[in-house]
Design a protein around this motif. Structure first.
Motif, PDB file in Angstrom:
ATOM      1  N   GLU A 173       0.986  -1.201  -0.077  1.00  0.00           N
ATOM      2  CA  GLU A 173       0.004  -0.068   0.112  1.00  0.00           C
ATOM      3  C   GLU A 173       0.887   1.143  -0.003  1.00  0.00           C
ATOM      4  OE1 GLU A 173      -3.088   0.790   3.217  1.00  0.00           O
ATOM      5  OE2 GLU A 173      -3.285  -1.334   2.588  1.00  0.00           O
ATOM      6  N   MET A 174       1.781   1.111   0.839  1.00  0.00           N
ATOM      7  CA  MET A 174       2.719   2.432   1.026  1.00  0.00           C
ATOM      8  C   MET A 174       3.556   2.704  -0.106  1.00  0.00           C
ATOM      9  SD  MET A 174       4.535   1.823   4.620  1.00  0.00           S
ATOM     10  CE  MET A 174       3.494   2.014   6.161  1.00  0.00           C
ATOM     11  N   LEU A 175       3.836   1.617  -0.966  1.00  0.00           N
ATOM     12  CA  LEU A 175       4.758   1.793  -2.243  1.00  0.00           C
ATOM     13  C   LEU A 175       3.911   2.105  -3.445  1.00  0.00           C
ATOM     14  CD1 LEU A 175       7.062  -1.249  -1.449  1.00  0.00           C
ATOM     15  CD2 LEU A 175       7.781   1.138  -1.790  1.00  0.00           C
ATOM     16  N   ALA A 176       2.708   1.892  -3.268  1.00  0.00           N
ATOM     17  CA  ALA A 176       1.778   1.897  -4.484  1.00  0.00           C
ATOM     18  C   ALA A 176       1.780   3.229  -5.373  1.00  0.00           C
ATOM     19  CB  ALA A 176       0.209   1.960  -4.063  1.00  0.00           C
ATOM     20  N   GLY A 177       2.163   4.349  -4.842  1.00  0.00           N
ATOM     21  CA  GLY A 177       2.327   5.617  -5.600  1.00  0.00           C
ATOM     22  C   GLY A 177       3.509   5.816  -6.119  1.00  0.00           C
ATOM     23  N   LEU A 178       4.530   5.023  -5.829  1.00  0.00           N
ATOM     24  CA  LEU A 178       5.853   5.163  -5.895  1.00  0.00           C
ATOM     25  C   LEU A 178       6.154   4.703  -7.521  1.00  0.00           C
ATOM     26  CD1 LEU A 178       8.315   6.683  -4.530  1.00  0.00           C
ATOM     27  CD2 LEU A 178       8.727   4.504  -3.615  1.00  0.00           C
ATOM     28  N   ASP A 179       6.385   5.407  -8.479  1.00  0.00           N
ATOM     29  CA  ASP A 179       6.762   4.911  -9.809  1.00  0.00           C
ATOM     30  C   ASP A 179       8.160   4.195  -9.718  1.00  0.00           C
ATOM     31  OD1 ASP A 179       4.460   5.753 -10.863  1.00  0.00           O
ATOM     32  OD2 ASP A 179       5.332   7.748 -11.726  1.00  0.00           O
ATOM     33  N   GLY A 180       8.320   3.097 -10.338  1.00  0.00           N
ATOM     34  CA  GLY A 180       9.689   2.455 -10.663  1.00  0.00           C
ATOM     35  C   GLY A 180      10.180   1.753  -9.529  1.00  0.00           C
ATOM     36  N   ALA A 181       9.135   1.469  -8.505  1.00  0.00           N
ATOM     37  CA  ALA A 181       9.478   0.407  -7.518  1.00  0.00           C
ATOM     38  C   ALA A 181       8.277  -0.660  -7.214  1.00  0.00           C
ATOM     39  CB  ALA A 181       9.609   1.408  -6.326  1.00  0.00           C
ATOM     40  N   ILE A 182       8.753  -1.965  -7.914  1.00  0.00           N
ATOM     41  CA  ILE A 182       7.653  -2.716  -7.904  1.00  0.00           C
ATOM     42  C   ILE A 182       7.840  -3.812  -7.012  1.00  0.00           C
ATOM     43  CG2 ILE A 182       6.735  -4.539  -9.473  1.00  0.00           C
ATOM     44  CD1 ILE A 182       7.830  -2.878 -12.038  1.00  0.00           C
ATOM     45  N   PRO A 183       6.893  -3.751  -5.918  1.00  0.00           N
ATOM     46  CA  PRO A 183       7.129  -5.039  -4.912  1.00  0.00           C
ATOM     47  C   PRO A 183       6.661  -6.341  -5.296  1.00  0.00           C
ATOM     48  CG  PRO A 183       5.088  -3.646  -4.404  1.00  0.00           C
ATOM     49  CD  PRO A 183       5.754  -3.022  -5.711  1.00  0.00           C
ATOM     50  N   VAL A 184       7.076  -7.571  -4.888  1.00  0.00           N
ATOM     51  CA  VAL A 184       6.878  -8.671  -5.088  1.00  0.00           C
ATOM     52  C   VAL A 184       5.317  -8.874  -4.404  1.00  0.00           C
ATOM     53  CG1 VAL A 184       7.687  -9.599  -2.800  1.00  0.00           C
ATOM     54  CG2 VAL A 184       7.401 -10.970  -4.929  1.00  0.00           C
ATOM     55  N   ARG A 185       4.464  -9.625  -5.462  1.00  0.00           N
ATOM     56  CA  ARG A 185       3.210  -9.831  -5.051  1.00  0.00           C
ATOM     57  C   ARG A 185       2.716 -11.518  -5.075  1.00  0.00           C
ATOM     58  NH1 ARG A 185      -0.040  -5.733  -4.566  1.00  0.00           N
ATOM     59  NH2 ARG A 185       0.917  -3.641  -5.190  1.00  0.00           N
ATOM     60  N   ASP A 186       1.434 -11.653  -4.665  1.00  0.00           N
ATOM     61  CA  ASP A 186       1.280 -12.930  -4.850  1.00  0.00           C
ATOM     62  C   ASP A 186       1.071 -13.450  -6.406  1.00  0.00           C
ATOM     63  OD1 ASP A 186       0.705 -13.865  -2.129  1.00  0.00           O
ATOM     64  OD2 ASP A 186      -1.221 -13.187  -2.167  1.00  0.00           O
ATOM     65  N   PRO A 187       1.383 -14.489  -7.008  1.00  0.00           N
ATOM     66  CA  PRO A 187       1.008 -14.748  -8.341  1.00  0.00           C
ATOM     67  C   PRO A 187      -0.471 -15.203  -8.500  1.00  0.00           C
ATOM     68  CG  PRO A 187       2.068 -16.675  -7.124  1.00  0.00           C
ATOM     69  CD  PRO A 187       2.183 -15.730  -6.223  1.00  0.00           C
ATOM     70  N   ALA A 188      -0.888 -15.080  -9.578  1.00  0.00           N
ATOM     71  CA  ALA A 188      -2.483 -15.464  -9.803  1.00  0.00           C
ATOM     72  C   ALA A 188      -2.728 -16.574  -9.241  1.00  0.00           C
ATOM     73  CB  ALA A 188      -2.880 -15.402 -11.237  1.00  0.00           C
ATOM     74  N   TYR A 189      -1.830 -17.776  -9.179  1.00  0.00           N
ATOM     75  CA  TYR A 189      -2.358 -19.174  -8.717  1.00  0.00           C
ATOM     76  C   TYR A 189      -1.981 -19.674  -7.220  1.00  0.00           C
ATOM     77  CZ  TYR A 189       2.512 -19.464  -9.990  1.00  0.00           C
ATOM     78  OH  TYR A 189       4.006 -18.922 -10.083  1.00  0.00           O
TER      79      TYR A 189
END
Ligand SMILES: *Cc1c(COP(=O)(O)O)cnc(C)c1O
Length: 371
Positions: free
Chosen positions: A263-279
């Motif tokens: 959530e905190m990183l959401a507005g920060l361009d160019g910083a992509i946090p790891v996430r759950d994959p779709a599966y």
């Protein structure tokens, strides 16, 4: 990682010592049963580390000289080293940018007639696509070993990642979610394979020292093949049993902390946090952030600035092919691996991390990005 160890673990270790049974014994057997059940596996064979678990997996599969084993370079170096222990040749496959994991396509791209096995890693806890990769390996006639060192409690297609894995290796090093000091486990789906693994970890003996000790009658053991001493101790297993009870709570807390970072990183361009994959769902063993050129500062600049502000972030996952130990391997084309290892960093995520800590850390990133 700061391991979550409490008075209960200290007490359990003390109880094991007081019982007089300190080497592999009843607590190891119970830990094997309970860990296998927790990760959805049929059989568990406890060993001294995930590195020795990977070694035994390849011995069990009779992989040896002349064989190629496909591994991601983007992994802790033990994944590739295990291949060399059996005299086989590691062949590096590239990974997917979002998950950090090998895929059917990246493995297929380096597959040859000599490929005997693939070691696929659930990297940093992020599950690889188990349906796709298990299916492809079966259709190629190639064994699939799952390096699940980081993946206790991660799920894929609604199941724990140990479920449906033919053979998987796990770690209980203090850097992982649950720890026994040092320790590991092999899980397998076949009872005969579990029996052979138990023999291999104990000098190739056909009866365990624990069984021999427990028997009223003298049992004469035989040494059926060249084995190893890769046993776990009952002191370690006692700690592991307590840790296992904490696993669900540890994951719930890590997932909440990861969601707050996202959530905190959401507005920060160019910083992509790891996430759950779709599966599936990661246990967030590692919370990494990939920096893209839009970010405006390099990964190493970010690490230096964080260190200056008292934050111990780490570089992204290493790439084995860039290490001196593998400089004799012809440089493979691994563009995604090289990008991830160069441009990502792992943010602190542990049970004592407060919302204020997270704001401080993301604040440093925001300042560097010029926002
Ligand atoms: C930590 C780790 C290992 C090694 O685990 P040990 O128990 O320390 O031997 C192997 N593979 C991966 C992917 C790891 O993260």
């Amino acid at each position: 990682m700061i391991p979550m160890l409490g008075e209960e673990e200290a007490q359990a270790a003390a109880d094991a010592v007081r019982s007089g049974w300190v080497a592999q014994g009843p607590r190891v057997a119970e830990f094997e049963r309970r860990f296998a059940a927790a990760v959805g596996a049929e059989h568990g064979v406890a060993v001294s580390s995930c590195t020795t678990a990977l070694h035994l997996a390849l011995v069990l599969l009779e992989v040896g000289p002349g064989d190629e084993v496909i591994v991601p370079s983007l992994s802790f170096i033990a994944t590739a080293n295990a291949v060399r222990y059996v005299g086989a040749t590691p062949v590096f496959a590239d990974v997917d940018l979002a998950t950090g994991n090998v895929t059917v396509e990246t493995v297929d791209a380096v597959r040859t007639p000599r490929t005997r096995a693939v070691i696929a890693v659930h990297q940093g806890g992020v599950p690889f696509d188990v349906v796709a990769l298990r299916g492809a390996a079966a259709s190629w006639g190639v064994a699939l070993v799952e390096d699940a060192a980081c993946a206790a409690g991660s799920t894929a297609y609604g199941q724990p990642v140990g479920s449906g894995a033919a053979i998987a290796a796990w770690s209980f090093h203090p850097r992982k979610l649950i720890t026994t000091g040092e320790g590991g486990m092999v899980t397998v789906d076949g009872a005969d394979q579990a029996t052979r693994l138990k023999r291999l970890r104990e000098h190739g003996m056909n009866v365990s020292a624990a069984d021999r000790h427990a028997s009223a009658q003298p049992i004469l053991e035989a040494y059926l093949e060249t084995g190893y001493n890769y046993r776990m101790t009952d002191i370690q297993a006692a700690v592991g049993l307590v840790q296992l009870d904490r696993l669900a709570g540890i994951i719930a807390q890590r997932r909440a902390l990861a969601a707050r970072y996202q959530e905190m990183l959401a507005g920060l361009d160019g910083a992509i946090p790891v996430r759950d994959p779709a599966y599936g769902e990661t246990n967030y063993q590692s919370f990494w952030v990939l920096l893209t050129p839009e970010f405006g500062a390099s990964r190493d600049e970010v690490l230096a600035e964080l260190a200056g502000q008292g934050v111990s972030a780490r570089r992204g996952i290493m790439a084995a092919h860039l290490e001196p130990a593998y400089e004799d391997v012809a440089p493979p084309a691994l563009p995604v691996t090289e990008r991830l290892t160069r441009d990502s960093l792992i943010l602190p995520l542990h049970h004592a991390l407060t919302e204020g800590d997270q704001e401080h850390i993301v604040g440093v990133l925001r300042k560097l990005a010029g926002r």
